[in-house]
Design an enzyme around this catalytic site. Structure first.
Site, PDB file in Angstrom:
ATOM      1  N   LYS A   1      12.872 -13.246   3.760  1.00  0.00           N
ATOM      2  CA  LYS A   1      12.158 -12.228   4.385  1.00  0.00           C
ATOM      3  C   LYS A   1      11.222 -12.697   5.777  1.00  0.00           C
ATOM      4  O   LYS A   1      11.543 -12.112   6.781  1.00  0.00           O
ATOM      5  CB  LYS A   1      11.480 -11.067   3.880  1.00  0.00           C
ATOM      6  CG  LYS A   1      10.119 -11.743   3.269  1.00  0.00           C
ATOM      7  CD  LYS A   1       9.280 -10.796   2.616  1.00  0.00           C
ATOM      8  CE  LYS A   1       7.945 -11.528   1.809  1.00  0.00           C
ATOM      9  NZ  LYS A   1       6.791 -11.568   2.662  1.00  0.00           N
ATOM     10  N   THR A   2      10.821 -13.720   5.485  1.00  0.00           N
ATOM     11  CA  THR A   2       9.999 -14.345   6.856  1.00  0.00           C
ATOM     12  C   THR A   2      11.297 -14.684   7.874  1.00  0.00           C
ATOM     13  O   THR A   2      10.961 -14.537   8.929  1.00  0.00           O
ATOM     14  CB  THR A   2       9.351 -15.607   6.445  1.00  0.00           C
ATOM     15  OG1 THR A   2       8.579 -15.101   5.068  1.00  0.00           O
ATOM     16  CG2 THR A   2       8.259 -16.050   7.565  1.00  0.00           C
TER      17      THR A   2
ATOM     18  N   ASP B   1       4.548  -6.884   7.696  1.00  0.00           N
ATOM     19  CA  ASP B   1       5.196  -7.952   6.615  1.00  0.00           C
ATOM     20  C   ASP B   1       4.372  -7.328   5.282  1.00  0.00           C
ATOM     21  O   ASP B   1       3.160  -6.676   5.329  1.00  0.00           O
ATOM     22  CB  ASP B   1       4.472  -9.284   6.871  1.00  0.00           C
ATOM     23  CG  ASP B   1       5.366  -9.987   5.920  1.00  0.00           C
ATOM     24  OD1 ASP B   1       6.014  -9.751   4.966  1.00  0.00           O
ATOM     25  OD2 ASP B   1       4.785 -11.281   5.717  1.00  0.00           O
ATOM     26  N   GLU B   2       4.820  -7.342   4.051  1.00  0.00           N
ATOM     27  CA  GLU B   2       4.216  -7.060   2.661  1.00  0.00           C
ATOM     28  C   GLU B   2       4.012  -5.689   2.667  1.00  0.00           C
ATOM     29  O   GLU B   2       2.734  -5.349   2.324  1.00  0.00           O
ATOM     30  CB  GLU B   2       2.760  -8.114   2.602  1.00  0.00           C
ATOM     31  CG  GLU B   2       3.049  -9.408   2.685  1.00  0.00           C
ATOM     32  CD  GLU B   2       3.503 -10.176   1.595  1.00  0.00           C
ATOM     33  OE1 GLU B   2       4.201  -9.250   0.402  1.00  0.00           O
ATOM     34  OE2 GLU B   2       3.612 -11.385   1.385  1.00  0.00           O
TER      35      GLU B   2
ATOM     36  N   GLN C   1       6.361  -6.664  -5.992  1.00  0.00           N
ATOM     37  CA  GLN C   1       5.554  -7.990  -5.452  1.00  0.00           C
ATOM     38  C   GLN C   1       4.199  -7.118  -5.172  1.00  0.00           C
ATOM     39  O   GLN C   1       3.095  -7.701  -4.712  1.00  0.00           O
ATOM     40  CB  GLN C   1       5.933  -8.819  -4.543  1.00  0.00           C
ATOM     41  CG  GLN C   1       6.863  -9.719  -5.263  1.00  0.00           C
ATOM     42  CD  GLN C   1       7.432 -10.657  -4.289  1.00  0.00           C
ATOM     43  OE1 GLN C   1       6.589 -11.518  -4.054  1.00  0.00           O
ATOM     44  NE2 GLN C   1       8.484 -10.788  -3.439  1.00  0.00           N
TER      45      GLN C   1
ATOM     46  N   ARG D   1       7.682 -18.208  -7.741  1.00  0.00           N
ATOM     47  CA  ARG D   1       7.058 -19.079  -6.754  1.00  0.00           C
ATOM     48  C   ARG D   1       7.951 -20.147  -7.061  1.00  0.00           C
ATOM     49  O   ARG D   1       7.968 -21.301  -6.207  1.00  0.00           O
ATOM     50  CB  ARG D   1       5.570 -19.294  -7.077  1.00  0.00           C
ATOM     51  CG  ARG D   1       4.766 -18.185  -6.521  1.00  0.00           C
ATOM     52  CD  ARG D   1       4.936 -17.468  -5.310  1.00  0.00           C
ATOM     53  NE  ARG D   1       5.694 -16.291  -5.541  1.00  0.00           N
ATOM     54  CZ  ARG D   1       6.422 -15.721  -4.711  1.00  0.00           C
ATOM     55  NH1 ARG D   1       6.358 -16.312  -3.363  1.00  0.00           N
ATOM     56  NH2 ARG D   1       7.319 -14.722  -5.051  1.00  0.00           N
TER      57      ARG D   1
END
Length: 742
Positions: free
Chosen positions: A37-38, A223-224, A254, A606
């Site tokens: 996504k980044t 973002d997020e 998340q 992660r």
DNA sequence: ACTGAGAGTTATATT
DNA sequence: AACTCTCAGT
């Protein structure tokens, strides 16, 4: 030109490419863990820039400075750096603060307003409560601050709060809230929540400002998005309303900040808010092995509330997940250290490894073990440099140069080092200032009107005020603020005090003060155009994760929360025990359990190559050692994905474990649990002590007779609120309380 | 005004 | 165990 655009979209999968190239209109990207996504966000910005969108028309909002910085760096590698630099990329708080500084006068502040961090805000609450005559016992400071913050996060104003208050406690909280707001305004300061709320206030009250910023931020990226709270959501909506060029990226799986007001509905309702929106799903994971991804999937599918999606990967199967049973927290730390050491001798760098835990308190044991085995580590969070007393003191001194009304800073340092302005004096001053609704500095300027002050104290205050004014003058005229600040701090006598104390601790502090002074120096060397106000702001809005040093060759320790957005080839998650992860709190509901599960999901995802989970049979908690049992979450992972642990083998390179604990536990190996029926395995868990129930009359060796009013927790965590005839209500852990039923 | 002892409280995560 | 708060003594 075309070439560059081709370059930007090269190597993207078709969904990613859609995310990058759909320039106009609302877009929601549902991005699973590790789905790039980044990459999409940064390439999207680069794509906009290559289509001649001016960089200052682009606003990118993130949750941490680190994420913003990384984003900028990655954009720089795609387009001309001078363009990338001009993009407004930053955290909600820092971007909003920046806007508010330009427009502060419209909402009754000056542009020098101070940002109060959690500590300052707590101090403010304490002072306000003292003024109101509400003691810590009636309402704990903590509770009051939380109530205010959560009201603000729900956008409940002090007036509304007062109207809704029914119980005595709520009415008192309403008073505190009201006074707190007055106090902050008087101090020309805002807390974290205010940075969001005041921007909304500003945008709503001033059409011209609203249109200016709507026009300015023609393209907005968030973002997020799953972790935005109500004020953030509203602010984004206001800014995007005119042009509707909003792109949000998030993953409902998340969402881990519900407790601080994040509203998962924001992501679930995006379609309603923006009817003509495009929804893009990124479902290919580029990060983890098939095994890790499968484990993550088997965990998250237990949650009822979620957007359905299927993550898949082309990555190899990879190793199984290791599950390590440990005797206690020390043993756990040693086992982790041993394995870290092993990995670092087998082709991995320590930078490739992270140890995660649920609570910061768990880090200490780990640290000890790592130090013993000479493994360098860095800790994210915990007691950060900027939270140290001496550093906060130095920063408070500096804050007073910028904003003389900053009372919290004043109270911190007015008698540090001691200069004869003690509590009694301050009590009188505060009585005066709060009754007249003024800040300390204003009160000092009318010091003769304050009764009951000793002549000595008056002189001391005048001297101190004069001293501050000298440096307020100097700082304006000086070219390099760092030099003035160094001299200023030297003159305060802080350094001298620490040196004279000559203890190990005080010399440490002395060192830290010098350290911060040299930091300030290098800050102004690299940013000569910035002011001390900028420096202070940057520090107050810095998060622990931002501080994570570039110190290479170190193992990283942090909470699972802090790990969000990061990835490591090897990840340990420690303390996989009931009550700890998922963390047991009073009256836990299903929704909270689901949030814990999402948190575990975040932890697991992660890991790129190896995942190791550990749990201990005993753990020091609350100063006592308590028996622990394995976390429910472990059972939710498909057993085929888990490796049999080798916990029988003692960790010989370290202190030998206590043999008797070993012998006792050996045959009930959790490692074999894939071969024993779940039922049998779980029958090992200690039975819950049910011999007490609410309403029972009991006897306690110290407190005598009492009645059980309330029970909560499970197993060894079982606690009871007991009303004793002797001392009233008391919260006791049943395991240790030695109660006798009568 | 300052210090130190003792009591009491509290252990989720963060901008 | 670690921290904060309170209070009594100097």
């Amino acid at each position: 030109m075309n070439n560059r655009i081709a370059e930007i979209t090269k190597g993207l999968n078709s969904e990613q490419e859609k995310g990058v190239t759909s320039m106009n209109g609302p877009v929601m990207i549902v991005a699973g863990a590790g789905s790039g996504k980044t990459r999409v966000l940064t390439h999207r910005i680069a794509y906009l820039l290559e289509h001649d969108v001016s960089p200052d028309k682009i606003l990118a909002l993130t949750f941490t400075n680190k994420a913003a910085k990384e984003m900028k760096e990655r954009i720089s590698s795609l387009v001309a750096p001078h363009l990338a630099e001009r993009v407004w990329a930053g955290t909600f708080h820092s971007i909003f603060a920046r806007i508010l500084r330009q427009t502060a006068s419209k909402i009754g502040y000056t542009s020098d307003f101070t940002i109060y961090d959690t500590d300052d805000s707590m101090g403010a609450v304490k002072r306000v409560m003292q003024n109101l005559g509400i003691s810590n016992q009636q309402i704990s400071h903590q509770v009051a601050r939380n109530a205010i913050s959560s009201a603000k996060n729900k956008m409940v104003t002090r007036k509304e709060y007062a109207q809704m208050a029914t119980s005595i406690q709520e009415k008192q909280l309403a008073l505190i809230y009201n006074e707190y707001e007055n106090y902050l305004q008087l101090n020309n300061s805002m807390d974290f929540d205010d940075l969001l709320i005041n921007l909304i206030v500003l945008l709503r009250q001033d059409r011209e400002v609203l249109e200016r910023y709507q026009n300015r931020f023609k393209y907005i990226l968030v973002d997020e998005y799953q972790d935005t709270n109500r004020p953030q959501y509203i602010a984004i909506k206001l800014l995007a309303e005119a042009h509707q060029n909003i792109c949000v990226v998030g993953d409902d799986a998340q969402s881990i900040y519900r407790w601080r007001g994040a509203d998962i509905q924001n992501i679930l309702h995006f379609k309603k808010d923006y009817p003509y929106s495009k929804i893009i799903r990124l479902e290919q994971n580029y990060r983890s092995t098939k095994t890790i991804l499968a484990a993550a999937d088997s965990i998250i599918k237990r949650n009822k509330n979620q957007i359905h999606k299927t993550l898949w990967t082309d990555n190899p199967e990879g190793e199984k997940i290791d599950l390590l049973r440990c005797n206690d927290d020390f043993d756990e730390a040693i086992k982790i250290a041993t394995r870290v050491d092993m990995f670092s001798r087998n082709g991995y760098s320590l930078n490739d490894i992270a140890v995660l835990y649920r609570t910061n308190a768990q880090s200490m044991v780990l640290e000890n073990a790592l130090r013993k085995s000479n493994i360098p580590y860095i800790i994210v969070g915990g007691i950060s440099f900027y939270k140290r007393k001496e550093i906060k003191d130095v920063l408070s001194y500096i804050r007073l140069l910028v904003n003389p009304k900053d009372d919290e800073a004043y109270y911190r340092i007015i008698n540090e080092p001691p200069r004869g302005i003690g509590q009694t004096t301050l009590k009188h001053v505060r009585h005066f200032s709060s009754s007249k609704q003024m800040c300390l500095s204003d009160a000092f300027s009318r010091i003769t009107e304050i009764g009951d002050l000793q002549q000595r104290a008056i002189v001391a205050i005048r001297d101190f005020e004069a001293f501050l004014n000298v440096y307020r003058e100097k700082i304006v005229h000086e070219e390099n603020p760092a030099n003035v600040i160094a001299e200023y701090i030297e003159t305060t006598g802080l350094l001298e005090m620490y040196k004279e104390m000559n203890t190990e601790e005080s010399l440490d502090r002395w060192n830290n003060v010098l350290q911060i002074l040299s930091d300030i120096k290098s800050f102004f060397k690299t940013n000569p155009e910035l002011t001390i106000a900028d420096y202070i702001q940057q520090i107050s809005l810095m998060s622990d994760i931002d501080e994570k040093d570039l110190k290479s060759g170190s193992l990283t320790l942090m909470t699972v929360h802090s790990a969000k957005g990061l990835e490591y080839p090897i990840v340990f998650i420690s303390g996989m025990e009931r009550g700890l992860f998922p963390l047991q709190r009073q009256d836990m509901h299903e929704e909270e359990e689901e949030e814990e599960r999402r948190l575990f999901y975040v932890g697991v995802t992660r890991a790129k190559e190896r995942l190791l989970l550990t749990y201990a049979d005993r753990r020091a908690r609350f100063g006592d050692v308590s028996e622990q049992s394995p976390s429910n979450f472990l059972r939710e992972i498909n057993p085929d994905l888990i490796n049999r642990p080798e916990y029988r083998k003692p960790a010989t390179s370290f202190t030998a474990p206590k043999p008797k604990l070993f012998a006792k536990k050996e045959d009930t190996s959790f490692g074999n649990f894939s071969q024993i029926p779940e039922q049998d395995y779980y029958s090992q868990i200690e039975p819950v002590n049910v011999s007490f129930k609410v309403g029972d009359i009991i006897k306690h060796p110290h407190f005598g007779k009492g009645k059980i009013m309330h029970l909560n927790g499970v197993g060894k965590q079982l606690k009871a609120v007991i009303k004793f005839d002797s001392i009233g209500n008391k919260n006791l852990m049943l395991e240790y309380a030695k109660l006798e039923k009568i």
